[in-house]
Design an enzyme around this catalytic site. Sequence first.
Site, PDB file in Angstrom:
ATOM      1  N   ASN A  59       6.571  13.049  -5.182  1.00 56.03           N
ATOM      2  CA  ASN A  59       5.267  12.771  -4.574  1.00 56.03           C
ATOM      3  C   ASN A  59       5.330  13.275  -3.137  1.00 56.03           C
ATOM      4  OD1 ASN A  59       2.909  11.754  -3.596  1.00 56.03           O
ATOM      5  ND2 ASN A  59       3.489   9.587  -3.742  1.00 56.03           N
ATOM      6  N   LYS A 114       3.039  13.580  -1.055  1.00 52.92           N
ATOM      7  CA  LYS A 114       2.065  12.912  -0.170  1.00 52.92           C
ATOM      8  C   LYS A 114       1.368  13.961   0.707  1.00 52.92           C
ATOM      9  CE  LYS A 114       4.791   8.765  -0.514  1.00 52.92           C
ATOM     10  NZ  LYS A 114       5.234   7.500   0.043  1.00 52.92           N
ATOM     11  N   HIS A 132      -1.488   4.783  -6.392  1.00 51.39           N
ATOM     12  CA  HIS A 132      -0.348   4.641  -5.486  1.00 51.39           C
ATOM     13  C   HIS A 132      -0.686   3.555  -4.454  1.00 51.39           C
ATOM     14  CE1 HIS A 132       2.555   5.482  -2.338  1.00 51.39           C
ATOM     15  NE2 HIS A 132       3.283   6.059  -3.275  1.00 51.39           N
ATOM     16  N   GLU A 141      -0.384   3.425  -1.402  1.00 52.74           N
ATOM     17  CA  GLU A 141      -1.079   3.920  -0.200  1.00 52.74           C
ATOM     18  C   GLU A 141      -2.564   4.101  -0.477  1.00 52.74           C
ATOM     19  OE1 GLU A 141       1.575   7.225   0.422  1.00 52.74           O
ATOM     20  OE2 GLU A 141       3.159   5.773   0.860  1.00 52.74           O
ATOM     21  N   GLU A 160       6.604   0.545  -8.161  1.00 54.93           N
ATOM     22  CA  GLU A 160       6.997   0.864  -6.788  1.00 54.93           C
ATOM     23  C   GLU A 160       6.785  -0.346  -5.886  1.00 54.93           C
ATOM     24  OE1 GLU A 160       6.758   5.368  -5.998  1.00 54.93           O
ATOM     25  OE2 GLU A 160       4.776   4.546  -5.639  1.00 54.93           O
ATOM     26  N   GLY A 200       9.352   4.312   1.511  1.00 57.09           N
ATOM     27  CA  GLY A 200       9.480   4.960   2.818  1.00 57.09           C
ATOM     28  C   GLY A 200      10.242   4.126   3.832  1.00 57.09           C
ATOM     29  N   SER A 252      12.209   4.691  -2.016  1.00 54.72           N
ATOM     30  CA  SER A 252      13.471   5.122  -1.399  1.00 54.72           C
ATOM     31  C   SER A 252      14.536   5.564  -2.407  1.00 54.72           C
ATOM     32  CB  SER A 252      14.027   4.023  -0.477  1.00 54.72           C
ATOM     33  OG  SER A 252      13.111   3.746   0.563  1.00 54.72           O
TER      34      SER A 252
HETATM   35  P1  PGA Z   1       9.712   7.100  -0.930  1.00 56.06           P
HETATM   36  O1  PGA Z   1       8.229   7.095  -1.547  1.00 56.06           O
HETATM   37  O2  PGA Z   1      10.615   7.704  -1.958  1.00 56.06           O
HETATM   38  O3  PGA Z   1       9.602   7.926   0.324  1.00 56.06           O
HETATM   39  O4  PGA Z   1      10.066   5.671  -0.641  1.00 56.06           O
HETATM   40  C1  PGA Z   1       8.023   6.815  -2.896  1.00 56.06           C
HETATM   41  C2  PGA Z   1       6.554   6.851  -3.205  1.00 56.06           C
HETATM   42  O5  PGA Z   1       5.753   6.395  -2.391  1.00 56.06           O
HETATM   43  O6  PGA Z   1       6.142   7.327  -4.279  1.00 56.06           O
END
Ligand code: PGA
Length: 251
Positions: free
Chosen positions: A10, A12, A96, A98, A168, A174, A214
């Site tokens: 992803n 983003k 997601h 976000e 998630e 993140g 992560s």
């Molecule tokens: P990350 O993000 O691996 O940077 O923690 C995962 C995601 O949001 O899909």
Amino acid sequence: MKRKKIVAGNWKMNKTFQEGIQLADAIVTQMPLTDVTVILGTPAIHLKEVGNRVKYFSGIHIAAQNCHAEKRGAFTGEISTEMIDSIGAEYVIIGHSERREYFQETNDLLAKKVDAVLKQGLIPIFCCGESLEIREKNKHKKYVKKQLQEGLFHLKAKKFSKVVIAYEPIWAIGTGVTASPEQAQEMHKFIRKQVADQYSKKVADKTSILYGGSVKPANAKELFGQADVDGGLVGGASLKANDFIEIISAF
Ligand code: PGA
């Protein structure tokens, strides 16, 4: 039961178009021989050209990170499933955290998006997961169950069987904090049980459930080694070809 193993990146809102193409080329160059389904979730602008770069690799697919619930119309700035399909993408990341948090996407809206994606013949990667606050109150199972019930469980079994789920936990996205393999397994098992209760054990056994938050080369092997973890949705580490390839190779 053999389920599809999936590693989805992803990206983003990262990478210029040129940087994105470089990344896709680097991934293709280093791609190992594998039975893992690899998905690149790029910004919409990059999708078509990244698709061109990976089209000779049957194991690499492309995903949009979002879509609108309507097929077309006066929705300035939005992207429809019809458009996503028309450039050859096969997957769409839906819900997601976000999107849920910064763009106020509710379970009701996400159910409509899931319908739109499936109607177009695309595959939704449906994200769920709790915040730290919810986990600390020990309400995470109830919370994720509601996300599944309201966002996915309106589907008939046949349509549901196309869906990929990504668990998630928001506190792991993140942040560098990963859910422990045991925490991930516990939630994945719980999610699979919800699917079995709603549909059947057969459907549940066929559903790929990805872990996100992560994921990195150092922890991928242990996470993917859990019985109910069928792969990863990878943010930060998918922006570096070497790390992403190491994660794919961790299966
Ligand atoms: P990350 O993000 O691996 O940077 O923690 C995962 C995601 O949001 O899909």
